[in-house]
Design an enzyme around this catalytic site. Sequence first.
Site, short mmCIF file in Angstrom:
data_model
loop_
_atom_site.label_atom_id
_atom_site.label_comp_id
_atom_site.label_asym_id
_atom_site.label_seq_id
_atom_site.Cartn_x
_atom_site.Cartn_y
_atom_site.Cartn_z
N SER A 177 -0.48 1.45 -2.26
CA SER A 177 -1.68 1.00 -1.54
C SER A 177 -2.58 1.95 -1.43
CB SER A 177 -1.01 0.40 -0.20
OG SER A 177 -2.02 -0.39 0.64
N HIS A 203 -1.73 -2.97 -3.74
CA HIS A 203 -2.62 -3.91 -2.51
C HIS A 203 -3.89 -3.65 -3.10
CE1 HIS A 203 0.96 -2.86 0.60
NE2 HIS A 203 0.98 -3.91 -0.26
N ASP A 299 5.02 -1.78 4.11
CA ASP A 299 5.46 -2.56 2.69
C ASP A 299 6.14 -1.81 1.70
OD1 ASP A 299 5.50 -5.09 1.48
OD2 ASP A 299 3.67 -4.40 0.36
#
Length: 357
Positions: A177, A203, A299
């Site tokens: 991310s 992401h 996540d």
Amino acid sequence: MARPCRVLIVDDSALVRQTLADLLSADPGIEVVGTASDPFVAAKRMEAVVPDVILLDIEMPRMDGLTFLRKIMTQHPLPVVICSSVTEQGAEATFKAMEYGAVEVITKPRLGTKRFLEESSIRICDAVKAAARARLHRLGHRTRDVAPKLTADAMLPGPTNFTRVQTTEKVVVVGASTGGTEALQVFLEAMPPDAPPIAIVQHMPEHFTGAFSRRLDGICRIRVREAEDGDIMARGQALIAPGSSHMLLKRNGSRYTVEVKDGPLVRRHRPSVDVLFRSAARYAGANAVAAILTGMGDDGAAGMKELHDMGAHTIAQDEATCIVFGMPHEAIRLGGVDRVLPLDAIAPAVLKACAGS
């Protein structure tokens, strides 16, 4: 209680400035301390109050965002989130901004469905909070989520011994991310032309993953491209999940394939690392090698624990080389990580694990 993250919005559109201010102000963990129509006005605003994060447009009159970003990073480094258009030109400029030091990218909000506006609000607020943490290089106070976090259960069942596939073919799954664009470049540039098949969730907003894939494809020895539904996982190739779609690993006979599909936000993201990792646990099991790189939040942590429990080799990026030590930290905390390594040691470790040594 920690004070809110202070944000300065810089965009030449009054409508965009107001929309962003409204979205951010609705989050109790964020305070909009000012808006500016261009970098010159922004500089004046910063004389009165120094923000924790700057939300910056790229295309502006008098001085473009890239020039302003370079000045910020050389004179007074601050976390910068790029607010970009979804055009091809906008995507290329955004990656140039990441090279100059921007830590996150969001797409400009626009009117749409209720689901679109709700998800835009979540992504924009999360991007700003991630940027604020990036300056500290450590986990800080975690504000209460403004939306429920769905787990990978929303997309597929958990792995079981029954679903484990007996095969010897290795496959690599990677999640990242905040700070992941540069981390993935380091990781993929180290891969040889005959590297094992790689599936990646980074992401990133919709429409940017295609340009990101092409950028990596031009500098890596392996082929890198945005995944399409039904793609076959092949040696010497990395597939990157499209922005705004989940990517699942599947098995079709003797081959791994990917399924690209819509679905709810999982762990507040789509694509979600947890969804990819859980699918790898189900269909590859011990034949998967997983790496979780820099990023805010959790996540991928639960999915990595599932991979670990199914016998996969799991690696997390260490705190010293992370922009934000969030996702790796959570994976380590859950007990799903075999090794914690600096960024430049992860690719060699993945290759060794795939070779069985």
